[in-house]
Write an enzyme that holds these catalytic residues in place. Structure first.
Site, mmCIF file in Angstrom:
data_model
loop_
_atom_site.group_PDB
_atom_site.id
_atom_site.type_symbol
_atom_site.label_atom_id
_atom_site.label_comp_id
_atom_site.label_asym_id
_atom_site.label_seq_id
_atom_site.Cartn_x
_atom_site.Cartn_y
_atom_site.Cartn_z
ATOM 1 N N LYS A 191 0.836 -1.203 0.000
ATOM 2 C CA LYS A 191 0.000 0.000 0.000
ATOM 3 C C LYS A 191 0.872 1.255 0.000
ATOM 4 O O LYS A 191 0.684 2.159 -0.826
ATOM 5 C CB LYS A 191 -0.918 0.012 1.228
ATOM 6 C CG LYS A 191 -1.903 1.186 1.228
ATOM 7 C CD LYS A 191 -2.650 1.307 2.532
ATOM 8 C CE LYS A 191 -1.853 2.139 3.514
ATOM 9 N NZ LYS A 191 -2.611 2.535 4.710
ATOM 10 N N ASP A 229 -6.499 0.999 0.895
ATOM 11 C CA ASP A 229 -6.590 1.303 2.317
ATOM 12 C C ASP A 229 -7.965 0.859 2.816
ATOM 13 O O ASP A 229 -8.720 0.198 2.089
ATOM 14 C CB ASP A 229 -6.311 2.785 2.576
ATOM 15 C CG ASP A 229 -7.444 3.691 2.096
ATOM 16 O OD1 ASP A 229 -8.373 3.210 1.401
ATOM 17 O OD2 ASP A 229 -7.394 4.902 2.413
#
Length: 248
Positions: free
Chosen positions: A119, A137
């Site tokens: 991420k 997320d």
């Protein structure tokens, strides 16, 4: 499903033409550090904390040589400050020792840095290097499941599914739009369904407040007339800049 997903992306592009990363940064190193700090806290709290941090440690070399206790105090407002200090010291030393003090522009190099997962790597690649990436997320994962794009819970699997739905050129901006929508309208506990511009396309419409007046009161950030998360937003951002740490 693919047609509906792509239409939702087009609609979100019209609602949020100014979508952008909500972390303040001036270079790849600052974005990398800010993204690591953003775990388990808000981008606003990170943005309020990083000015003092970068004033003290403007380069990887400076940060790698930092006194851990002094760094802990600087980043304490972001929470989990001991673990984050360990990550920042480790990644700064790795940048200094293995990459000549520069943030690498490849996913396989970024994920080797302490505290950096896919991420974080995709945030840095997409926004500091222009390399397309999907940022999964909590907001992104929640919305793509609400929209029935996937049932997957694992972020890596979610990323793979979404990558098959959208062309690579859309990945970075799609991430910004979905996250913007999740923060402003499609909230976790009480989505503002009655004020949602993509409600006709949403298979989960009705999970939240459907009354338009009540739903409008749930809108956040610029959609509700409030400041955004950045202290230094882009020039075209329609909302108000966020206040600095300690400001009234």
């Amino acid at each position: 499903m693919v047609r509906r997903a792509r239409r939702i992306n087009r609609e979100l592009a019209e609602v949020y033409p100014y979508a952008h990363p909500e972390l303040d940064f001036r270079n790849p190193f600052e974005l990398l550090v800010a993204t690591v700090l953003s775990a388990q806290t808000t981008d606003l709290r990170v943005n309020q904390t990083t000015p003092a941090l970068f004033a003290a440690y403007p380069t990887p070399e400076d940060m790698a040589a930092a006194d851990p206790e002094e760094m802990e105090e600087l980043i304490r407002p972001t929470g989990f400050f001991r673990a984050k200090t360990k990550s920042l010291l480790g990644l700064s030393a790795a940048l200094r020792d293995d990459f000549g003090g520069e943030v690498p522009g490849r996913l396989e190099d970024l994920v080797k840095l302490p505290g950096v997962g896919r991420k974080t790597a995709n945030v840095v690649l997409g926004n500091a290097f222009g390399v397309p990436g999907i940022t999964v997320d909590t907001h992104f994962g929640r919305l793509v499941r609400r929209w029935k794009w996937t049932d997957e819970e694992d972020p890596v699997k979610v990323e793979a599914v979404i990558a098959d739905i959208f062309p690579k050129s859309e990945w970075t901006m799609l991430s910004h739009r979905v996250i913007f929508h999740g923060r402003r309208i499609c909230h976790s506990r009480k989505p503002a369904c009655g004020a949602c511009p993509i409600a006709p396309l949403c298979p989960s419409y009705g999970e939240g407040e459907t009354d338009p007046e009540k739903a409008r009161k749930l809108l956040k950030y610029e959609m509700g007339g409030y400041p955004g998360q950045r202290l230094s937003p882009p020039p075209d951002f329609p909302g108000k800049p966020a206040p600095a740490l300690g400001a009234v």
